[in-house]
Design a protein around this motif. Sequence first.
Motif, mmCIF file in Angstrom:
data_model
loop_
_atom_site.group_PDB
_atom_site.id
_atom_site.type_symbol
_atom_site.label_atom_id
_atom_site.label_comp_id
_atom_site.label_asym_id
_atom_site.label_seq_id
_atom_site.Cartn_x
_atom_site.Cartn_y
_atom_site.Cartn_z
ATOM 1 N N SER A 1 37.557 -41.933 74.057
ATOM 2 C CA SER A 1 38.137 -40.601 73.933
ATOM 3 C C SER A 1 38.968 -40.536 72.659
ATOM 4 N N LEU A 2 38.943 -39.365 72.039
ATOM 5 C CA LEU A 2 39.703 -39.119 70.821
ATOM 6 C C LEU A 2 40.647 -37.956 71.084
ATOM 7 N N GLU B 1 26.458 -39.458 72.454
ATOM 8 C CA GLU B 1 26.737 -38.208 73.157
ATOM 9 C C GLU B 1 28.199 -37.832 72.965
ATOM 10 N N VAL B 2 28.436 -36.547 72.697
ATOM 11 C CA VAL B 2 29.777 -36.022 72.485
ATOM 12 C C VAL B 2 30.024 -34.980 73.569
ATOM 13 N N VAL C 1 38.274 -35.248 72.909
ATOM 14 C CA VAL C 1 36.830 -35.323 72.729
ATOM 15 C C VAL C 1 36.382 -36.665 73.306
ATOM 16 N N PHE C 2 35.296 -36.645 74.060
ATOM 17 C CA PHE C 2 34.754 -37.857 74.660
ATOM 18 C C PHE C 2 33.457 -38.227 73.963
ATOM 19 N N VAL C 3 33.262 -39.529 73.730
ATOM 20 C CA VAL C 3 32.066 -40.015 73.044
ATOM 21 C C VAL C 3 31.512 -41.208 73.823
ATOM 22 N N MET D 1 43.876 -42.544 71.333
ATOM 23 C CA MET D 1 42.492 -42.939 71.530
ATOM 24 C C MET D 1 42.417 -43.850 72.739
ATOM 25 N N GLY D 2 41.341 -43.737 73.458
ATOM 26 C CA GLY D 2 41.153 -44.573 74.631
ATOM 27 C C GLY D 2 39.702 -44.946 74.779
ATOM 28 N N GLY D 3 39.441 -45.763 75.760
ATOM 29 C CA GLY D 3 38.058 -46.118 76.036
ATOM 30 C C GLY D 3 37.871 -47.591 76.252
#
Length: 101
Positions: free
Chosen positions: A8-9, A39-40, A50-52, A86-88
Amino acid sequence: MTFANVGSLGTKPGQRDAVVSILLRPKPELRGAGCLLYEVGVNEESPDTVFVCELWESAEAHQGSLQLDSVRAAISEAMPLLSGEMGGTRFTVLGSPLRNP
């Protein structure tokens, strides 16, 4: 082994759609660099995020893609719009029930 990067941004308030637009610009060279999926997405409960989701042939392919001119340009353009949050996670994919081993 396939490599996944799901993250995630955080964006500055009101900048989510601009970041999405930057990330969705066609970059056919990603496939040649080993990208299998990119994929966004967004979630209305997180209006400044925003998720990627990315799948790569390998972690090395993902790292190498960061040297592509188009990727570097997108990063430079998006950076001023990001909040710094940012995460993920990253992981090695072991398989999927949707494809043969």
